[in-house]
Design a protein around this motif. Sequence first.
Motif, PDB file in Angstrom:
ATOM      1  N   ARG A 304       0.838  -1.212   0.000  1.00 51.60           N
ATOM      2  CA  ARG A 304       0.000   0.000   0.000  1.00 51.60           C
ATOM      3  C   ARG A 304       0.868   1.256   0.000  1.00 51.60           C
ATOM      4  O   ARG A 304       0.570   2.236  -0.677  1.00 51.60           O
ATOM      5  CB  ARG A 304      -0.932   0.007   1.211  1.00 51.60           C
ATOM      6  CG  ARG A 304      -2.193  -0.803   1.038  1.00 51.60           C
ATOM      7  CD  ARG A 304      -3.323  -0.316   1.943  1.00 51.60           C
ATOM      8  NE  ARG A 304      -2.923  -0.176   3.317  1.00 51.60           N
ATOM      9  CZ  ARG A 304      -2.969  -1.147   4.227  1.00 51.60           C
ATOM     10  NH1 ARG A 304      -3.367  -2.358   3.870  1.00 51.60           N
ATOM     11  NH2 ARG A 304      -2.609  -0.929   5.476  1.00 51.60           N
ATOM     12  N   TRP A 305       1.936   1.234   0.799  1.00 50.33           N
ATOM     13  CA  TRP A 305       2.849   2.383   0.818  1.00 50.33           C
ATOM     14  C   TRP A 305       3.512   2.565  -0.548  1.00 50.33           C
ATOM     15  O   TRP A 305       3.676   3.688  -1.015  1.00 50.33           O
ATOM     16  CB  TRP A 305       3.894   2.200   1.924  1.00 50.33           C
ATOM     17  CG  TRP A 305       3.461   2.754   3.240  1.00 50.33           C
ATOM     18  CD1 TRP A 305       2.226   2.631   3.802  1.00 50.33           C
ATOM     19  CD2 TRP A 305       4.247   3.530   4.144  1.00 50.33           C
ATOM     20  NE1 TRP A 305       2.203   3.265   5.018  1.00 50.33           N
ATOM     21  CE2 TRP A 305       3.424   3.834   5.258  1.00 50.33           C
ATOM     22  CE3 TRP A 305       5.556   3.976   4.152  1.00 50.33           C
ATOM     23  CZ2 TRP A 305       3.881   4.568   6.343  1.00 50.33           C
ATOM     24  CZ3 TRP A 305       6.014   4.716   5.235  1.00 50.33           C
ATOM     25  CH2 TRP A 305       5.182   5.007   6.319  1.00 50.33           C
ATOM     26  N   LYS A 307       2.322   1.765  -3.483  1.00 50.47           N
ATOM     27  CA  LYS A 307       1.323   2.340  -4.400  1.00 50.47           C
ATOM     28  C   LYS A 307       1.151   3.834  -4.150  1.00 50.47           C
ATOM     29  O   LYS A 307       1.092   4.626  -5.090  1.00 50.47           O
ATOM     30  CB  LYS A 307      -0.018   1.628  -4.209  1.00 50.47           C
ATOM     31  CG  LYS A 307      -0.096   0.225  -4.769  1.00 50.47           C
ATOM     32  CD  LYS A 307      -1.483  -0.354  -4.509  1.00 50.47           C
ATOM     33  CE  LYS A 307      -1.618  -1.757  -5.076  1.00 50.47           C
ATOM     34  NZ  LYS A 307      -2.951  -2.339  -4.769  1.00 50.47           N
ATOM     35  N   GLU A 308       1.040   4.212  -2.876  1.00 46.21           N
ATOM     36  CA  GLU A 308       0.807   5.612  -2.537  1.00 46.21           C
ATOM     37  C   GLU A 308       2.001   6.485  -2.943  1.00 46.21           C
ATOM     38  O   GLU A 308       1.830   7.581  -3.514  1.00 46.21           O
ATOM     39  CB  GLU A 308       0.540   5.752  -1.037  1.00 46.21           C
ATOM     40  CG  GLU A 308       0.268   7.167  -0.567  1.00 46.21           C
ATOM     41  CD  GLU A 308      -0.946   7.792  -1.213  1.00 46.21           C
ATOM     42  OE1 GLU A 308      -0.963   9.029  -1.369  1.00 46.21           O
ATOM     43  OE2 GLU A 308      -1.888   7.040  -1.572  1.00 46.21           O
ATOM     44  N   ARG A 311       2.126   6.841  -6.694  1.00 46.70           N
ATOM     45  CA  ARG A 311       1.085   7.752  -7.185  1.00 46.70           C
ATOM     46  C   ARG A 311       1.538   9.204  -7.049  1.00 46.70           C
ATOM     47  O   ARG A 311       1.275  10.038  -7.906  1.00 46.70           O
ATOM     48  CB  ARG A 311      -0.224   7.541  -6.422  1.00 46.70           C
ATOM     49  CG  ARG A 311      -1.158   6.526  -7.048  1.00 46.70           C
ATOM     50  CD  ARG A 311      -2.560   6.673  -6.510  1.00 46.70           C
ATOM     51  NE  ARG A 311      -2.645   6.393  -5.097  1.00 46.70           N
ATOM     52  CZ  ARG A 311      -2.946   5.210  -4.592  1.00 46.70           C
ATOM     53  NH1 ARG A 311      -3.178   4.194  -5.399  1.00 46.70           N
ATOM     54  NH2 ARG A 311      -3.011   5.041  -3.283  1.00 46.70           N
ATOM     55  N   ARG A 312       2.222   9.489  -5.951  1.00 44.26           N
ATOM     56  CA  ARG A 312       2.707  10.851  -5.707  1.00 44.26           C
ATOM     57  C   ARG A 312       3.857  11.198  -6.642  1.00 44.26           C
ATOM     58  O   ARG A 312       4.038  12.347  -7.020  1.00 44.26           O
ATOM     59  CB  ARG A 312       3.166  10.981  -4.258  1.00 44.26           C
ATOM     60  CG  ARG A 312       2.020  10.949  -3.259  1.00 44.26           C
ATOM     61  CD  ARG A 312       2.539  10.776  -1.850  1.00 44.26           C
ATOM     62  NE  ARG A 312       3.381  11.882  -1.422  1.00 44.26           N
ATOM     63  CZ  ARG A 312       2.927  12.998  -0.870  1.00 44.26           C
ATOM     64  NH1 ARG A 312       1.625  13.154  -0.699  1.00 44.26           N
ATOM     65  NH2 ARG A 312       3.754  13.947  -0.487  1.00 44.26           N
TER      66      ARG A 312
END
Length: 501
Positions: A304-305, A307-308, A311-312
């Motif tokens: 999840r980290w 992916k986040e 994305r940034r």
Amino acid sequence: VEIIVMPGTSDPDAYVRAFGDLRIGVSEFRKLVRTDLFTWKLRKEVEEGGDPYEIAKRTLPIIVNVPSNMDRLAMADRLAEATGLAREFVQRELLRLLDTNEMKVEEELAAIAQQTVKALQQNPKAMDAILATAAARRDAILESKVGYDARANLKAFETTIEKMEAATDMFELVTGYQIFDSLMGGVPKEGALFTLPGKPFHGKSILIDNFIVNMLRLNPNLQVMLHHVDDAALLRIPRILGIMSKLSSRSISKAGTSRAGAFGEEFDERYNKAVTELRGWIADERLILADQARLIGSLPAHERWIKEIRRRNSHGSFISIGDNFHLFDMPGMEPGEGKVREMSKFIAGLPTKHGITTMFTMELPKDILKPGTRPKYTDSKNSGGIAFDSKVNLNVYQELQDLGDESALVWRSPDFMEETIDPSGATAMSEKVLPIIEAIIDKNKVTGLVKTIYYRLEPMSGVLEECSSLEQITLQTAMDAARKERRAANKRSYAENRRQF
């Protein structure tokens, strides 16, 4: 995708201009028969004399993967027409495959649901981690149902070509370690899983931290996420700062005392410089540190980290590091070999799924390796699966930690002295015995080269320095001689025991 066969030429511009009047040429071009890729390919196989049943057997699984039911039925009709097979036969076979495929998916989803319910009942406090794991496993199953997409396939190819042509250097992410970079071409920018097995306290985390510091300094477009399940931030950050400043990590962890005490101005200057540099990396999101207080030790949370962060900032290179694999979890799954295998598959999928490189350190079980025995990629804890899934396996070994005074792989320097007491009780200063770290690359699907590389470790600061090419040869010779002597001693001991018996 549609195909138009133009008589007499393969150039649309030439075909249109051949009519003399562009308006007529364009009109005639538009009258040409357009054939979708599926039908064209099917017709080609039939024209080449393929067996109708074999053509159907190869083609029906493609139809099954098409998301739209209306499109599937239309394609089945075209298959029946092209092969001469009965329409009812083709449709029945399509429905059978669809039912089988759906049933398999439903069974897998039901199994995940049952395991999740059981896990929640046993450990409701871990609800977030358990549900995240279930969602990740569900997504993997549903994503596997996505059918063939010619446009996506072409886009992936073009993206790969662009990356290849944008590469203007033979090296990728350089580490500053000349022998390692020469052997590996640097750390790959994406698509690679590195595994780093080793015994406890042999230097796995130290090697990782040196790689991080060197790569961030030498590769301006690199981001690194270090998920350190082993250590709290108060232990890990002083070690990183020790490597950056070449100060004792112990003195850094007590910086308030060290600045005011005997270390004085020199400590203050080097410490402040390292803190400023590290603060800049973290503020710019070039280094993302996550201990257990900030991020639970589950693989879905780790992803999840990723992916986040991506994305940034999807530009530049990204490396995710997990330290230590055996402390991570896949909540909701029963402990055992099956769970470890799923964890290994999960990790192995991260590099290609997210366009990154991933590194995981791993412990080696004490019952496998005797003192003096070097690790190998088949010795990974609980299962050899993760090391078999990796692109590069780099074993970390420290003979001084394993054999003590019997170690042949040590180094000394007048810069590092210690007080000793001789048999008469007199004290003297002598050069301290310091460890050599071995990076044993025994699996390498990146360049195909395998080798043991030796590094000098200064334990107080954690700085690793790669030994020179001449030192590499000298150390290898010393290790071979010591190994030969130990074998001879074992034979002598065995023979002596037999005589006594």
